[in-house]
Write a protein that holds these residues in place. Structure first.
Motif, PDB file in Angstrom:
ATOM      1  N   SER A  80       0.850  -1.121  -0.151  1.00 17.08           N
ATOM      2  CA  SER A  80       0.022  -0.038  -0.054  1.00 17.08           C
ATOM      3  C   SER A  80       0.854   1.448  -0.250  1.00 17.08           C
ATOM      4  CB  SER A  80      -0.918  -0.020   1.103  1.00 17.08           C
ATOM      5  OG  SER A  80      -0.174  -0.066   2.316  1.00 17.08           O
ATOM      6  N   PHE A  82       1.861   2.221  -3.469  1.00 19.66           N
ATOM      7  CA  PHE A  82       0.554   2.990  -4.232  1.00 19.66           C
ATOM      8  C   PHE A  82       0.422   4.315  -3.700  1.00 19.66           C
ATOM      9  CE2 PHE A  82      -0.899  -1.633  -4.376  1.00 19.66           C
ATOM     10  CZ  PHE A  82      -1.072  -1.701  -5.917  1.00 19.66           C
ATOM     11  N   ARG A  83       0.603   4.594  -2.458  1.00 20.32           N
ATOM     12  CA  ARG A  83       0.418   6.116  -1.997  1.00 20.32           C
ATOM     13  C   ARG A  83       1.583   6.947  -2.525  1.00 20.32           C
ATOM     14  NH1 ARG A  83      -0.821   3.529   2.815  1.00 20.32           N
ATOM     15  NH2 ARG A  83       1.413   3.544   3.682  1.00 20.32           N
ATOM     16  N   ARG A 121       2.944   6.412  -5.365  1.00 19.83           N
ATOM     17  CA  ARG A 121       2.450   6.833  -6.648  1.00 19.83           C
ATOM     18  C   ARG A 121       1.269   7.764  -6.943  1.00 19.83           C
ATOM     19  NH1 ARG A 121       3.988   6.314 -11.431  1.00 19.83           N
ATOM     20  NH2 ARG A 121       2.535   5.279 -12.518  1.00 19.83           N
ATOM     21  N   LEU A 122       0.752   7.892  -5.933  1.00 18.37           N
ATOM     22  CA  LEU A 122      -0.485   8.948  -5.834  1.00 18.37           C
ATOM     23  C   LEU A 122       0.135  10.202  -5.561  1.00 18.37           C
ATOM     24  CD1 LEU A 122      -3.419   6.943  -4.095  1.00 18.37           C
ATOM     25  CD2 LEU A 122      -2.998   7.636  -6.701  1.00 18.37           C
ATOM     26  N   ASP A 123       0.848  10.361  -4.621  1.00 18.47           N
ATOM     27  CA  ASP A 123       1.510  11.787  -4.274  1.00 18.47           C
ATOM     28  C   ASP A 123       2.848  12.240  -4.837  1.00 18.47           C
ATOM     29  OD1 ASP A 123       3.978  10.501  -3.162  1.00 18.47           O
ATOM     30  OD2 ASP A 123       3.326  10.106  -1.223  1.00 18.47           O
TER      31      ASP A 123
END
Length: 346
Positions: free
Chosen positions: A44, A47-48, A50-52
């Motif tokens: 996870s 994934f975070r 990648r988002l930020d």
């Protein structure tokens, strides 16, 4: 034929199954037994990132083939008495032992390293050799089951053309069997086997620890084992020894590399990863950076080494050529970057 060695190599005195996860009386997975300075990062967190925007997977815009010395290997015929090695991009290595046994380590020839070929990291340098280009392959060694090291399409092609022996780690055999492959040998850390081939050729394979992880999805993390390989073409029949190649696979820095050097080294040549290391808060627990790669090279007592795990897929945030430039700045004599696809005699 696969058998136990007549003269076993030494093993550590510590608990050799400390990395096993047992439920009831069943082996269900694996954990790191080492004292890591950095705890494992859950999927996870990636994934975070990648988002930020702290983890970017943008491929270089320029063609880097000439910059990495890309060339098609000239395999030719077997040269008795010579060990020949080629880096085939990312972590893929071709090894020809002095007695003619030919081995591939972590072959990955697909365009994307993912479960499907329409998504996931896309390669920006082409493999210098395809399965059709290769001479006969006797053995394929797989370090662990991440998509950039264990590729379904490549495995199927190799099986169809060569029917090689697949040397894998614990709890990976079922994956191969489901693919229709039966010539599979599973090993735990510090275990060894001798494999025999036509013409009286023999090679010795030892599976050794690494500090890494496994998983091909969200729900199978640590279900199969990860590690590294030592490969010897048997030249001395009495103690079943020969020139030795060490394949590091993927790893973080760990004291186990000193133990490998003491118990199984020195090695004539080693393949050591140098890429996919930023951001460090995410990658430190699974991938060495370049200064740590140099430490690994020294710890395992390799006479020479070449860099792998770079210049093929964008799996982290550092510029594609940063690992090479750092290696050229920091590495001692003997640890270098090889042109991609060049077949070297060592």
């Amino acid at each position: 034929m696969i058998r136990l060695p007549k003269v076993p190599r030494p093993k550590p005195s510590a608990n050799l199954t400390a990395h096993h996860i047992i439920k009831g009386d069943k082996l269900v997975g694996f954990r790191s037994p080492f004292d890591s300075k950095t705890p494992r990062v859950p999927p996870s967190a990636f994934f975070r990132a990648r988002l930020d925007g702290s983890l970017s997977f943008s491929n270089p815009k320029e063609d880097v083939s000439s910059a990495v010395g890309w060339q098609k290997p000239e395999f030719g015929g077997w040269r008795p008495g010579m060990m020949r090695v080629a880096w085939l991009g990312h972590a893929s290595v071709y090894l020809e032992l002095p007695n003619g046994v030919r081995v591939l380590c972590d072959p990955m020839f697909s365009q994307r390293c993912f479960a499907v070929q329409w998504a996931g990291p896309k390669r920006y340098t082409q493999p210098p050799a395809t399965v059709e280009d290769l001479p006969h392959i006797d053995v394929v060694c797989i370090s662990h089951n991440h998509y950039d090291h264990l590729d379904l399409n490549t495995v199927k092609q190799l099986h169809k053309k060569f029917d090689p022996l697949f040397m894998v780690s614990l709890r990976n055999k079922d994956w191969f069997t489901a693919t229709g492959i039966e010539k599979v040998c599973e090993l735990d850390w510090w275990e060894e086997r001798v494999a025999s081939f036509d013409g009286g050729r023999e090679a010795r394979f030892g599976y050794l620890p690494a500090e890494h992880m496994t998983g091909r999805g969200l729900h199978d993390q640590g279900a199969t084992l990860w590690g590294s390989w030592v490969i010897e073409g048997i030249e001395n029949k009495e103690d079943e020894s020969g020139r030795k190649f060490f394949f590091t696979g993927d790893t973080a820095k760990c004291d186990v590399h000193k133990e490998i050097g003491q118990l199984r080294g020195p090695f004539d040549v080693a393949a050591v990863p140098i890429g996919a290391y930023t951001p460090r808060r995410l990658m430190r627990a699974s991938h060495v950076d370049v200064p740590e790669a140099v430490e690994v090279y020294r710890d395992i007592r390799a006479k020479s080494a070449f860099a792998i795990h770079w210049a093929t897929f964008t799996l982290s945030s550092e510029p594609w050529d940063e690992p090479r430039e750092e290696l050229r700045r920091l590495a001692p004599e003997g640890f270098t970057d090889w042109p991609m696809g060049e077949l070297r005699e060592v």
